[in-house]
Design a protein around this motif. Structure first.
Motif, PDB file in Angstrom:
ATOM      1  N   ASP A 264      38.843   0.680 -21.992  1.00 13.22           N
ATOM      2  CA  ASP A 264      39.774  -0.125 -22.785  1.00 13.22           C
ATOM      3  C   ASP A 264      39.401  -1.595 -22.575  1.00 13.22           C
ATOM      4  OD1 ASP A 264      41.912  -1.595 -23.788  1.00 13.22           O
ATOM      5  OD2 ASP A 264      43.409  -0.120 -23.139  1.00 13.22           O
ATOM      6  N   LEU A 265      38.802  -2.196 -23.595  1.00 12.52           N
ATOM      7  CA  LEU A 265      38.308  -3.576 -23.457  1.00 12.52           C
ATOM      8  C   LEU A 265      39.437  -4.543 -23.129  1.00 12.52           C
ATOM      9  CD1 LEU A 265      35.861  -3.569 -26.503  1.00 12.52           C
ATOM     10  CD2 LEU A 265      35.278  -3.244 -24.078  1.00 12.52           C
ATOM     11  N   ASN A 266      40.638  -4.197 -23.543  1.00 11.58           N
ATOM     12  CA  ASN A 266      41.780  -5.077 -23.290  1.00 11.58           C
ATOM     13  C   ASN A 266      42.361  -4.871 -21.903  1.00 11.58           C
ATOM     14  OD1 ASN A 266      43.342  -7.197 -24.290  1.00 11.58           O
ATOM     15  ND2 ASN A 266      45.040  -5.828 -24.829  1.00 11.58           N
ATOM     16  N   ARG A 267      41.604  -4.227 -21.014  1.00 10.87           N
ATOM     17  CA  ARG A 267      41.942  -4.118 -19.587  1.00 10.87           C
ATOM     18  C   ARG A 267      40.744  -4.536 -18.743  1.00 10.87           C
ATOM     19  NH1 ARG A 267      45.725  -3.589 -22.162  1.00 10.87           N
ATOM     20  NH2 ARG A 267      47.298  -1.942 -22.214  1.00 10.87           N
ATOM     21  N   ASN A 268      39.703  -5.068 -19.372  1.00 13.47           N
ATOM     22  CA  ASN A 268      38.408  -5.270 -18.706  1.00 13.47           C
ATOM     23  C   ASN A 268      38.141  -6.723 -18.324  1.00 13.47           C
ATOM     24  OD1 ASN A 268      34.918  -5.034 -19.422  1.00 13.47           O
ATOM     25  ND2 ASN A 268      35.938  -3.955 -17.765  1.00 13.47           N
ATOM     26  N   PHE A 269      39.155  -7.570 -18.427  1.00 11.81           N
ATOM     27  CA  PHE A 269      38.940  -8.993 -18.158  1.00 11.81           C
ATOM     28  C   PHE A 269      39.258  -9.349 -16.706  1.00 11.81           C
ATOM     29  CE2 PHE A 269      39.203  -8.685 -22.703  1.00 11.81           C
ATOM     30  CZ  PHE A 269      38.210  -9.550 -23.120  1.00 11.81           C
ATOM     31  N   GLU A 270      38.749 -10.479 -16.287  1.00 10.62           N
ATOM     32  CA  GLU A 270      38.820 -10.892 -14.885  1.00 10.62           C
ATOM     33  C   GLU A 270      40.143 -11.608 -14.575  1.00 10.62           C
ATOM     34  OE1 GLU A 270      35.673 -14.247 -16.422  1.00 10.62           O
ATOM     35  OE2 GLU A 270      35.378 -13.477 -14.414  1.00 10.62           O
ATOM     36  N   ALA A 271      41.242 -10.951 -14.878  1.00  8.36           N
ATOM     37  CA  ALA A 271      42.557 -11.512 -14.594  1.00  8.36           C
ATOM     38  C   ALA A 271      42.968 -11.158 -13.170  1.00  8.36           C
ATOM     39  CB  ALA A 271      43.570 -10.962 -15.592  1.00  8.36           C
ATOM     40  N   ALA A 272      43.896 -11.953 -12.610  1.00  6.39           N
ATOM     41  CA  ALA A 272      44.332 -11.732 -11.233  1.00  6.39           C
ATOM     42  C   ALA A 272      44.975 -10.361 -11.068  1.00  6.39           C
ATOM     43  CB  ALA A 272      45.308 -12.842 -10.834  1.00  6.39           C
ATOM     44  N   ASN A 273      45.575  -9.832 -12.109  1.00  5.29           N
ATOM     45  CA  ASN A 273      46.277  -8.549 -12.017  1.00  5.29           C
ATOM     46  C   ASN A 273      45.379  -7.344 -12.358  1.00  5.29           C
ATOM     47  OD1 ASN A 273      45.962  -8.823 -14.751  1.00  5.29           O
ATOM     48  ND2 ASN A 273      48.148  -8.745 -15.278  1.00  5.29           N
ATOM     49  N   ARG A 274      44.063  -7.573 -12.427  1.00  7.11           N
ATOM     50  CA  ARG A 274      43.156  -6.510 -12.867  1.00  7.11           C
ATOM     51  C   ARG A 274      43.108  -5.350 -11.890  1.00  7.11           C
ATOM     52  NH1 ARG A 274      38.914  -4.389 -15.345  1.00  7.11           N
ATOM     53  NH2 ARG A 274      37.871  -3.570 -13.511  1.00  7.11           N
ATOM     54  N   LEU A 275      42.973  -4.135 -12.411  1.00 10.64           N
ATOM     55  CA  LEU A 275      42.806  -2.933 -11.606  1.00 10.64           C
ATOM     56  C   LEU A 275      41.514  -2.250 -12.044  1.00 10.64           C
ATOM     57  CD1 LEU A 275      46.465  -1.566 -11.992  1.00 10.64           C
ATOM     58  CD2 LEU A 275      45.505  -2.715  -9.981  1.00 10.64           C
ATOM     59  N   ASN A 276      40.640  -1.968 -11.064  1.00 10.19           N
ATOM     60  CA  ASN A 276      39.403  -1.266 -11.398  1.00 10.19           C
ATOM     61  C   ASN A 276      39.682   0.219 -11.586  1.00 10.19           C
ATOM     62  OD1 ASN A 276      37.922  -3.631 -11.143  1.00 10.19           O
ATOM     63  ND2 ASN A 276      37.415  -3.262  -8.986  1.00 10.19           N
ATOM     64  N   SER A 277      39.168   0.764 -12.668  1.00  4.83           N
ATOM     65  CA  SER A 277      39.281   2.206 -12.901  1.00  4.83           C
ATOM     66  C   SER A 277      38.265   2.579 -13.969  1.00  4.83           C
ATOM     67  CB  SER A 277      40.692   2.578 -13.367  1.00  4.83           C
ATOM     68  OG  SER A 277      40.897   2.122 -14.695  1.00  4.83           O
ATOM     69  N   ARG A 278      38.093   3.883 -14.174  1.00  2.00           N
ATOM     70  CA  ARG A 278      37.158   4.297 -15.234  1.00  2.00           C
ATOM     71  C   ARG A 278      37.591   3.754 -16.574  1.00  2.00           C
ATOM     72  NH1 ARG A 278      36.305  10.148 -16.351  1.00  2.00           N
ATOM     73  NH2 ARG A 278      35.090   9.414 -18.103  1.00  2.00           N
ATOM     74  N   GLN A 279      38.904   3.790 -16.826  1.00  2.00           N
ATOM     75  CA  GLN A 279      39.384   3.400 -18.144  1.00  2.00           C
ATOM     76  C   GLN A 279      39.461   1.887 -18.317  1.00  2.00           C
ATOM     77  OE1 GLN A 279      43.308   4.808 -19.857  1.00  2.00           O
ATOM     78  NE2 GLN A 279      41.969   6.553 -20.270  1.00  2.00           N
ATOM     79  N   SER A 280      39.570   1.142 -17.207  1.00  2.00           N
ATOM     80  CA  SER A 280      39.611  -0.324 -17.299  1.00  2.00           C
ATOM     81  C   SER A 280      38.258  -0.942 -16.973  1.00  2.00           C
ATOM     82  CB  SER A 280      40.653  -0.875 -16.322  1.00  2.00           C
ATOM     83  OG  SER A 280      41.914  -0.334 -16.601  1.00  2.00           O
ATOM     84  N   GLY A 281      37.285  -0.092 -16.650  1.00  2.00           N
ATOM     85  CA  GLY A 281      35.978  -0.558 -16.202  1.00  2.00           C
ATOM     86  C   GLY A 281      35.953  -0.626 -14.681  1.00  2.00           C
ATOM     87  N   LEU A 282      34.829  -0.234 -14.096  1.00  2.00           N
ATOM     88  CA  LEU A 282      34.757  -0.194 -12.635  1.00  2.00           C
ATOM     89  C   LEU A 282      34.677  -1.589 -12.042  1.00  2.00           C
ATOM     90  CD1 LEU A 282      32.442   2.929 -12.160  1.00  2.00           C
ATOM     91  CD2 LEU A 282      34.949   2.779 -12.031  1.00  2.00           C
TER      92      LEU A 282
END
Ligand SMILES: [Zn+2]
Length: 260
Positions: free
Chosen positions: A130-148
């Motif tokens: 999901d590209l809309n979860r793949n940005f370098e925001a402070a609240n980011r979570l690494n996952s398969r769906q958000s990008g590793l």
């Protein structure tokens, strides 16, 4: 020798001299020439490729105008939310018909942020991210769906590059189907202004981890609108979309001035 040649040569030489002197520049959109806007603004329209998708599809950006105030309008970061794409194309037509709106500003249009997802009617890119979860925001979570990792995907890197290159004063990212005007960062006034020009209510959905809203709005402090249209809007053609939402987009372009 043809007697016309000396005259043709003279005209060519004159254009060469004027071009070299900076007096004449070719205009890319001749339909806009008959306006009161200086030709420099009209001729400042530029398509360029800001990146390529995983499957090699170009991610195209159109810059209109060259003023210091910059609005970025983008669509279809989720490939199964296609209605924003014809709406942005219709906005480009409107701006060409009303180049006075470009006075003092630049409008950057990114019609398809996720071209592989659009081609496959998928929310995700071809890697399933999901590209809309793949940005370098402070609240980011690494996952398969958000990008590793943050920015693991070429499409999200292209979007970030557009933001870093153009340094927009405000961003509108068009989505479906949540039927509201969501915002991140210092964008409440912009959201309420857009709400005056369409039927969507302003509603704060909350920052999603690693979203473009979290990155641009919270991390970078750029006012950003997540413009959630209806799911059924996918059935509408560009004119019908323009009737429903065009004024709201125009309001975002000319903000803080009122839309005409
Ligand atoms: Zn979406």
């Amino acid at each position: 020798m043809n007697r016309k040649w000396p005259a043709i040569s003279a005209v060519c030489a004159l254009f060469a001299v004027l071009t070299f002197a900076g007096c004449y520049r070719p205009v890319r959109y001749p339909e806009l020439v008959d306006t009161h806007v200086p030709p420099a603004i009209v001729s400042a329209a530029r398509y360029h490729i800001v990146g390529t998708s995983v499957h090699g599809r170009p991610i195209m950006c159109l810059g209109l105008g060259q003023g210091p105030d910059v609005a970025l309008i983008m669509a279809t970061i989720h490939g199964n939310e296609p209605a924003g794409t014809p709406l942005v194309r219709r906005l480009a037509m409107h701006l060409r018909q009303h180049p006075e709106m470009l006075s003092g500003r630049k409008v950057v249009l990114l019609r398809v942020a996720n071209p592989d997802g659009l081609a496959h009617n998928s929310r995700y890119n071809i890697h399933g991210v999901d590209l809309n979860r793949n940005f370098e925001a402070a609240n980011r979570l690494n996952s398969r769906q958000s990008g590793l990792t943050a920015l693991s995907e070429p499409e999200s890197r292209a979007i970030r590059q557009v933001i870093l290159q153009y340094k927009p004063d405000r961003i509108v990212s068009i989505h479906q189907p949540l039927a509201c005007i969501d915002y991140d960062g210092p964008a409440q006034g912009l959201a309420e202004r857009m709400g005056q020009y369409c039927a969507l209510p302003v509603k704060k959905l909350g920052a999603r981890p690693g979203s473009l809203g979290s990155y641009a709005g919270v991390t970078l402090g750029i006012p950003i609108i997540t413009f959630e249209m209806l799911g059924s809007d996918s059935q509408l053609d560009s004119e019908a979309l323009w009737q429903k939402y065009g004024k709201a987009l125009v309001a975002a372009v000319v903000y803080p001035n009122p839309a005409q």
